[in-house]
Design a protein around this motif. Structure first.
Motif, short mmCIF file in Angstrom:
data_model
loop_
_atom_site.label_atom_id
_atom_site.label_comp_id
_atom_site.label_asym_id
_atom_site.label_seq_id
_atom_site.Cartn_x
_atom_site.Cartn_y
_atom_site.Cartn_z
N LYS A 104 0.84 -1.20 0.00
CA LYS A 104 0.00 0.00 0.00
C LYS A 104 0.87 1.25 0.00
O LYS A 104 1.81 1.35 0.78
N PHE A 105 0.53 2.17 -0.88
CA PHE A 105 1.12 3.50 -0.89
C PHE A 105 0.01 4.48 -0.56
O PHE A 105 -1.06 4.43 -1.18
N GLU A 118 -1.98 12.74 -10.96
CA GLU A 118 -0.61 12.38 -11.37
C GLU A 118 -0.02 11.33 -10.43
O GLU A 118 0.60 10.36 -10.88
N GLN A 119 -0.18 11.54 -9.13
CA GLN A 119 0.40 10.63 -8.15
C GLN A 119 -0.31 9.29 -8.14
O GLN A 119 0.33 8.26 -7.94
N ARG A 120 -1.59 9.28 -8.38
CA ARG A 120 -2.31 8.01 -8.48
C ARG A 120 -1.74 7.19 -9.63
O ARG A 120 -1.44 6.00 -9.46
N ALA A 121 -1.53 7.81 -10.77
CA ALA A 121 -0.94 7.11 -11.92
C ALA A 121 0.50 6.67 -11.60
O ALA A 121 0.91 5.55 -11.94
N TYR A 122 1.25 7.54 -10.93
CA TYR A 122 2.63 7.23 -10.57
C TYR A 122 2.70 6.01 -9.67
O TYR A 122 3.47 5.07 -9.92
N GLU A 128 3.18 -1.80 -10.35
CA GLU A 128 3.43 -2.68 -11.50
C GLU A 128 4.90 -3.02 -11.61
O GLU A 128 5.27 -4.17 -11.88
N ARG A 129 5.76 -2.02 -11.42
CA ARG A 129 7.20 -2.25 -11.51
C ARG A 129 7.71 -3.12 -10.37
O ARG A 129 8.59 -3.96 -10.56
#
Length: 137
Positions: A104-105, A118-122, A128-129
């Motif tokens: 969790k982030f 932006e941060q949600r996409a980041y 994924e990485r």
């Protein structure tokens, strides 16, 4: 009364991203706090400090300091890219559930709805990485 998704009275604009992975909490934590894992979620060129108040800076200019560190489960820190004019607070949590665990982030004190998006996409990309890096091990 209009309610803005992602905005709270306590923490301003915030976002949370989580993903359950087929690894024990211990294995996920070990990866995330090791050199390779820190590079994926925090940035290259830094070893994550463990003590409250310790500062860090990544090779690409993200700066901050440790707010709290709970071995095996959670680290909370300030997070500020070099092109931002404000700090945010980031919490990384690992919840172990036997052979699986949830990563969790949670990020607070974002500037506005656009920065939240932006941060949600980041953070989705980061999860994924992390999953891809662990799958290769």
């Amino acid at each position: 009364m209009s309610e803005e998704v992602g905005r709270t009275a306590q923490s301003g604009w915030e976002v949370g991203v989580s993903r359950t992975l087929p690894y024990s909490g211990a294995r996920l934590w070990e990866f995330l706090l090791g050199r390779e894992g820190v590079e994926v979620w925090l940035g290259a060129g830094v070893e994550l400090p463990r003590e409250r108040g310790e500062a860090y800076e990544t090779a690409n200019g993200i700066t901050g300091e440790i707010r709290s560190f709970h071995e095996g489960t959670r680290v909370r820190l300030t997070w500020r890219p070099k092109d931002w004019d404000h700090d945010s607070t980031l919490q990384l949590t690992v919840v172990g559930q036997g052979r699986r665990s949830t990563l969790k982030f949670h990020q607070e004190w974002l500037a506005d709805a656009a920065e939240r998006a932006e941060q949600r996409a980041y953070w989705k990309d980061v999860t994924e990485r992390v999953a891809a890096a662990l799958a290769e091990r």
